[in-house]
Design a protein around this motif. Sequence first.
Motif, mmCIF file in Angstrom:
data_model
loop_
_atom_site.group_PDB
_atom_site.id
_atom_site.type_symbol
_atom_site.label_atom_id
_atom_site.label_comp_id
_atom_site.label_asym_id
_atom_site.label_seq_id
_atom_site.Cartn_x
_atom_site.Cartn_y
_atom_site.Cartn_z
ATOM 1 N N GLU A 305 0.839 -1.191 0.000
ATOM 2 C CA GLU A 305 0.000 0.000 0.000
ATOM 3 C C GLU A 305 0.877 1.246 0.000
ATOM 4 O OE1 GLU A 305 -3.221 -0.006 -0.272
ATOM 5 O OE2 GLU A 305 -3.432 2.159 -0.155
ATOM 6 N N ALA A 306 1.979 1.181 0.751
ATOM 7 C CA ALA A 306 2.856 2.348 0.848
ATOM 8 C C ALA A 306 3.415 2.715 -0.517
ATOM 9 C CB ALA A 306 3.999 2.053 1.815
ATOM 10 N N ARG B 188 -12.885 -7.163 7.401
ATOM 11 C CA ARG B 188 -12.371 -6.229 6.411
ATOM 12 C C ARG B 188 -11.127 -6.789 5.753
ATOM 13 N NH1 ARG B 188 -7.839 -3.798 8.790
ATOM 14 N NH2 ARG B 188 -7.858 -3.803 11.053
ATOM 15 N N ARG B 189 -10.787 -6.220 4.618
ATOM 16 C CA ARG B 189 -9.607 -6.658 3.900
ATOM 17 C C ARG B 189 -8.379 -6.006 4.495
ATOM 18 N NH1 ARG B 189 -10.593 -8.125 -1.470
ATOM 19 N NH2 ARG B 189 -8.346 -8.037 -1.802
ATOM 20 N N VAL B 190 -7.302 -6.794 4.555
ATOM 21 C CA VAL B 190 -6.083 -6.262 5.160
ATOM 22 C C VAL B 190 -5.051 -5.904 4.090
ATOM 23 C CG1 VAL B 190 -4.788 -8.397 5.430
ATOM 24 C CG2 VAL B 190 -4.643 -6.627 7.180
ATOM 25 N N ASP B 191 -5.235 -6.418 2.878
ATOM 26 C CA ASP B 191 -4.327 -6.053 1.793
ATOM 27 C C ASP B 191 -4.867 -4.806 1.099
ATOM 28 O OD1 ASP B 191 -6.403 -7.897 1.272
ATOM 29 O OD2 ASP B 191 -5.645 -8.273 -0.736
ATOM 30 N N SER B 192 -4.033 -4.221 0.279
ATOM 31 C CA SER B 192 -4.401 -2.986 -0.395
ATOM 32 C C SER B 192 -5.427 -3.332 -1.461
ATOM 33 C CB SER B 192 -3.146 -2.389 -1.016
ATOM 34 O OG SER B 192 -3.489 -1.316 -1.816
ATOM 35 N N GLY B 213 -14.907 10.835 7.866
ATOM 36 C CA GLY B 213 -13.895 10.148 8.665
ATOM 37 C C GLY B 213 -12.987 9.323 7.772
ATOM 38 N N PRO B 214 -13.227 8.000 7.741
ATOM 39 C CA PRO B 214 -12.333 7.154 6.944
ATOM 40 C C PRO B 214 -12.372 7.455 5.459
ATOM 41 C CG PRO B 214 -13.641 5.843 8.464
ATOM 42 C CD PRO B 214 -14.210 7.204 8.479
ATOM 43 N N ALA B 215 -13.482 7.946 4.948
ATOM 44 C CA ALA B 215 -13.640 8.230 3.504
ATOM 45 C C ALA B 215 -13.356 6.970 2.699
ATOM 46 C CB ALA B 215 -12.759 9.400 3.087
ATOM 47 N N PHE B 216 -12.800 7.119 1.496
ATOM 48 C CA PHE B 216 -12.623 5.922 0.663
ATOM 49 C C PHE B 216 -11.186 5.818 0.174
ATOM 50 C CE2 PHE B 216 -12.330 8.017 -3.423
ATOM 51 C CZ PHE B 216 -12.994 9.214 -3.213
ATOM 52 N N GLY B 217 -10.800 4.593 -0.176
ATOM 53 C CA GLY B 217 -9.451 4.374 -0.683
ATOM 54 C C GLY B 217 -9.170 2.891 -0.699
ATOM 55 N N THR B 218 -8.009 2.520 -1.220
ATOM 56 C CA THR B 218 -7.678 1.094 -1.217
ATOM 57 C C THR B 218 -7.274 0.639 0.183
ATOM 58 O OG1 THR B 218 -5.524 1.738 -2.044
ATOM 59 C CG2 THR B 218 -7.050 0.801 -3.626
ATOM 60 N N THR B 219 -6.830 1.581 0.992
ATOM 61 C CA THR B 219 -6.662 1.300 2.427
ATOM 62 C C THR B 219 -7.236 2.516 3.140
ATOM 63 O OG1 THR B 219 -4.598 0.125 2.083
ATOM 64 C CG2 THR B 219 -5.041 0.871 4.291
#
Lengths: 354, 379, 135
Positions: A305-306, B188-192, B213-219
């Motif tokens: 991810e980084a 929840r998913r832990v990978d990107s 707050g968290p909003a959206f994204g791959t993480t």
Amino acid sequence: MILVRRRAGGMTTGPARVERAARGDLTIGDRVLQWVSGIAATVPLAGLGLILSIMIVWAIPAIIYSGTTFFTSDKFFIGNLYSTVLTTHNGISAPHGAVYGALTFIIGTFFTSVIALILAVPISVGGVLMLSEWIPRRLEGPLSTFLELLAGIPSVVFGFWGLTVLGPLLSQHFYPVLSHLGAIIPFFKGPWAYNGQGMLTASLVLTLMIIPIIASTTRELVKRVPVLAREGALALGMSRYEMVRVVTIPYVRTGIIASALLGWGRALGETIAVLLIIGVAFNPPANIYGTTSTLASVIANQLDEALSDFTGMAVRAIAELGLLLLIISLLTNLAGRLIVRRISGEALPVGRGI
Amino acid sequence: MNVRRHAAIGSAVLTGAFLVAACGSTSTPTTSSPASTATGTPTAAAVQTGNPTSAVTLTEDGSSLLYPYLQKLQSGITAAYPNITLSAAAGGSGKGQTDAISGAVTMGGSDAYLSPGQVTANPGLLNVPIAVSAQAVNYNLAGISNLKLSGDVIAQMYEGTITTWNDPKIAALNPGVTLPATPIVPVRRVDSSGDTFIFTSFLSATNTTWANGPAFGTTVNWPSVSSELTANGNPAMVDTCHSTPGCIAYVGVSVESTALVDGLGEVELENASGAFVQPNETTINAAVTAGATNVPASLAQSLIYESGAQAYPIVNFEYLIIKSTQSSTDTALAIRTFLEWAISTTGGATSDNLSAVNFVPLPTNVLPKVNAAIAMITG
Amino acid sequence: MRGGIFWVLCGLALLIIIAPAVAVVVSVLVKAAPALRWSLLTNTTQDVQNPGLQNAILGTLAFAIGVLVIAGPVGILGGVYLAEFAPRRLGGTLRFFSEVLAGVPSIVVGFVIYVALVIGLKWGYSIMSGVVALS
């Protein structure tokens, strides 16, 4: 072994070409070997220096960005990558809302490795004493070999086993019992994850992983206790328990401390097994069963991810975490080996998964 | 890790003047000449494709939602063009994006289009959609089928404000259903993950606390919920939910059949028009028709929470992230050929292949823009 | 009396050492048993119908051989130097540092190699990068 003493009057033994060098000169072949092998011998030192300097150089932007919040903040978030706004600290820009606090991971690393150590040392020492005092000679050999082989089980196998077998077992049968302790110490009160993922399970698996190191080293040390001292104690009428307490333990005490430090070093760096079991959370656990992360597991988990961080800061933050882990591991390793040298003058065996 | 900060503007790169195959063409093209600039509306026939002269292996990794579909395409592409082999893997959409950027793979599979920052830092990267997929929300409650939930309620589950299944807010959506007092276990998913991207986009669209707050994204910065579990990859989401009573998990439709076989229930999600729908061909098509009316040339378009009585709320384009400049003409040709074959309904996007993973084909009004993007891949 | 309790505890400790290790090996074997077929060796993980482990096995072997080829001579030659030629002090220091290198966490080595070789020198995901790291 060919001994070539270069001071005057040295005695030499060995094949003819060395005899030709009896006056202390080395042949051309010897000189080539000297230089080539000399370079090879410096590879570990160079490698160590390279790793250390790469980590330091990589981490510098993150060190500047975070400053002391690296050690005080338990929030680690690489930022909103889909936002076009950037956050800036001390002149360095990172994605919106990025905070690189390592406190969660320092706590996680500390807790898991210390719990593992506190459990592993008594178990290893007790087991080894049992092995050396009570187990019949015939069984002792195979069992010792078995112990050596344990150190070779790959950590991913331990992680997989911990997740699929031990975790559910603990969460359904052991933790309900342990949570009764929660009446006295709130930290032990539930809740815990259904499949056992969490800090305590990870610590227990780590314990199993460092036991072989401590046990096999202790075994070597116990074997070296002078037979006369032990038999003398027994002859004086001491029970085996008293003999162990009075003779064996004082002899091996410093060695145990040293091997414990080495085992701790392994626990600190253990990545895959912890990653699979500890549940990957970015906050300190609410109780002893809670999910969290360690320095090693977060590096492995977050690296992909980084890399998608277009500012590149996330990779620098990971490097900062890695640098911290590297320094802690090197210090404990150094301390362990220095103590060993002081007591026995010899080095501990390398490569037992250490 | 070099981050080249050019001043390039993302979309301008894609719609502006582009390279007319200066690298020349080698093998037998099935068409005449490369498509021209923005004045024309490129059709599939205008893009130069064909079997490369030497064997080319197209490497791909990334989205675990796209992966089963690519597995279906593997044998077909080599059958149609013997010199092209597809080697696919799954590792999470974020990994697909970064690997495509660094060149570790030829194509990066991603359920999420590139972020504005990534586009600015890496001009010359293309988002090429090849299909439309969706995401289901599964739960593990014995004896309860067709549970109705809204995005707002699900967001509160993942925030930790709704903790048991018999919460009044859930009961309000499901009149007449007896809900157990089981604690909710969000997974929840832990990978990107691109699945995380579209799921959190949906939560952001339906719950303001989540959007701020968290909003959206791959993480994202997941709120701390003590019972929450993690899983690595779509299949692991199904496994973890299957072995945990009371769980709720977001699962890509390509593995949904496994989830249903395992006995997990599929949530009827409330869409923007107030209807409760499950993902199927009709509902996914309704969403993409509504959402694809004005897709930008960069093809970065969200299809989340579209309006329409039948529209399913969590629908997305499946992208392959590809560099527009490839190392060799053969590789570029192989990529263009694969992509055109993959989006063609007579090639890869057959109803058999698509329905096996619950995807639907790209809408026809998007195809010209997709062809334009494919035509930009040169070597 | 105290001796008795002590030895019981030690026996328990020995059990705790041995039993989980056996459990790990046994449960992995048990879980893997249904999947053991010859096709594990012949098919790759890409195979949709009947995935095997051929590419993983070959990869592991390639790593092992690669590391042996690189680390073997370097290690042996280094050892020869320390034993034969090095003056006392220098030899001790070099030996000490090679032991310390063994204590570097593998994730840190992996990170450095990833950033330096896979990305920096653009070696990409390759056997060479992995071999350098493991060596």
